[in-house]
Design an enzyme around this catalytic site. Structure first.
Site, PDB file in Angstrom:
ATOM      1  N   ARG A  76      62.841 -28.565 -70.780  1.00 46.36           N
ATOM      2  CA  ARG A  76      62.992 -28.265 -72.195  1.00 46.36           C
ATOM      3  C   ARG A  76      62.170 -29.244 -73.021  1.00 46.36           C
ATOM      4  O   ARG A  76      61.958 -30.385 -72.639  1.00 46.36           O
ATOM      5  CB  ARG A  76      64.482 -28.369 -72.565  1.00 46.36           C
ATOM      6  CG  ARG A  76      64.820 -27.733 -73.904  1.00 46.36           C
ATOM      7  CD  ARG A  76      66.304 -27.448 -73.997  1.00 46.36           C
ATOM      8  NE  ARG A  76      66.658 -26.895 -75.297  1.00 46.36           N
ATOM      9  CZ  ARG A  76      67.329 -27.564 -76.230  1.00 46.36           C
ATOM     10  NH1 ARG A  76      67.724 -28.800 -76.001  1.00 46.36           N
ATOM     11  NH2 ARG A  76      67.622 -27.003 -77.380  1.00 46.36           N
ATOM     12  N   LYS A 142      73.372 -35.089 -65.168  1.00 49.00           N
ATOM     13  CA  LYS A 142      72.701 -33.791 -65.106  1.00 49.00           C
ATOM     14  C   LYS A 142      72.592 -33.288 -63.677  1.00 49.00           C
ATOM     15  O   LYS A 142      72.093 -33.987 -62.793  1.00 49.00           O
ATOM     16  CB  LYS A 142      71.313 -33.884 -65.738  1.00 49.00           C
ATOM     17  CG  LYS A 142      70.587 -32.530 -65.816  1.00 49.00           C
ATOM     18  CD  LYS A 142      69.335 -32.638 -66.651  1.00 49.00           C
ATOM     19  CE  LYS A 142      68.614 -31.294 -66.761  1.00 49.00           C
ATOM     20  NZ  LYS A 142      67.465 -31.331 -67.687  1.00 49.00           N
ATOM     21  N   ARG A 281      74.425 -34.686 -77.605  1.00 45.34           N
ATOM     22  CA  ARG A 281      74.829 -35.916 -76.931  1.00 45.34           C
ATOM     23  C   ARG A 281      76.295 -36.204 -77.265  1.00 45.34           C
ATOM     24  O   ARG A 281      76.762 -35.869 -78.362  1.00 45.34           O
ATOM     25  CB  ARG A 281      73.983 -37.112 -77.408  1.00 45.34           C
ATOM     26  CG  ARG A 281      72.504 -37.002 -77.121  1.00 45.34           C
ATOM     27  CD  ARG A 281      72.199 -37.225 -75.650  1.00 45.34           C
ATOM     28  NE  ARG A 281      70.762 -37.271 -75.408  1.00 45.34           N
ATOM     29  CZ  ARG A 281      70.015 -36.202 -75.151  1.00 45.34           C
ATOM     30  NH1 ARG A 281      70.581 -35.012 -75.147  1.00 45.34           N
ATOM     31  NH2 ARG A 281      68.721 -36.318 -74.930  1.00 45.34           N
TER      32      ARG A 281
END
Length: 285
Positions: A76, A142, A281
């Site tokens: 991204r 992640k 976040r």
């Protein structure tokens, strides 16, 4: 289905077993998908995007391209993505929809991916959370990212090229390069067999994506929104939305709506946030 026989010196230890994949796909919609496995390429998304531009339209001609190593992959915001400790592949998916009806597609893909991992191993699925708009996490680290590019093919027709990077194991080199801890499938599964499980995972994802596609063509993302919100890693937690490092909004995450917008509870009230170029976040991150 094809697989390159040669290995590059930096190739991962695991392989996709073409015969086993064929069996695992079963009799579902993904059984007829064309699957190609290559040793190395620049970007599987770029490969399929180019192929879609040249291909005649077909309502059900889905294809998958897996690469053991990408040299010019993108994440991204155009970030480079060259990981090879995971399963990196793209799916070319024809959708007889207008671009306006693609809202929420990246969230639908993320949900399908999470549910596929649960199909493979409930213990793994129980630990996977969704991060709006297109990441999967384990314990805040992640696990997977999704990048979707579209190729118009005429009125009410578009190819969605869905790029997926799924960490199978934690890669110290990638963690060092990114300056952050990552998660891997192997750490969360009851047991992980590098000879069989990557193929099982790819088949489960393809089958879930095929079912998602059928549902999305009829009703879009809306019927999936509650299932996505139930897996939201930040549900009811304080978050910040940033663009180029600058905070754009703060509030409590309240899941998503039927169009894939993030619902953010702020002092000014409930806001609907489009994905655009913002990054989410945790408030303490």
């Amino acid at each position: 289905m094809s697989e390159a026989p040669d290995r590059s010196p930096s190739a991962p230890d695991w392989r996709i077993d073409a015969d086993f994949l064929h069996l695992e796909l079963g009799a579902g919609a993904a059984h007829a998908w064309a699957v190609e496995v290559v040793e190395e390429t620049g970007s599987t998304n770029a490969d399929l995007t180019q192929a879609c531009r040249a291909a005649p339209w077909s309502d059900d001609a889905c294809s998958v391209r897996v690469a053991y190593r990408q040299t010019a992959g993108r994440g991204r915001h155009g970030r480079p993505w060259r990981g090879q400790a995971g399963l990196t592949f793209s799916v070319a998916m024809p959708l007889a929809l207008s671009p306006a009806r693609l809202s929420g597609l990246s969230l639908a893909v993320g949900l399908a991916l999470a549910e596929a991992l649960e199909d493979v191993d409930p213990a793994l699925g129980a630990r996977v959370g969704l991060k709006w708009p297109n990441d999967l996490q384990i314990d805040g680290r992640k696990l997977s990212g999704i990048l979707i590019e579209s190729v118009p093919a005429g009125p009410e027709r578009v190819w969605a090229v869905i790029g997926i990077g799924l960490n199978l194991v934690r890669d110290p080199a990638m963690e060092a390069a990114l300056g952050r801890d990552l998660a891997g499938v192997a750490e969360a599964m009851t047991t992980f067999d590098p000879q069989r499980d990557p193929t099982r995972i790819l088949a489960a994802i393809a089958n879930r994506l095929a079912r998602m596609r059928e549902a999305f063509l009829v009703d879009g993302f809306a019927p999936m929104a509650a299932r996505w919100s139930a897996r939201d890693a930040f549900r009811d937690e304080p978050v910040r939305l940033l663009h180029d490092g600058v905070v754009q909004a703060e509030g409590l995450a309240r899941g998503v709506d039927g169009e894939g917008y993030l619902l953010l509870h702020t002092p000014e009230g409930l806001q609907r946030i489009a994905s655009g170029e913002v990054s989410l976040r945790g408030a303490g991150a």
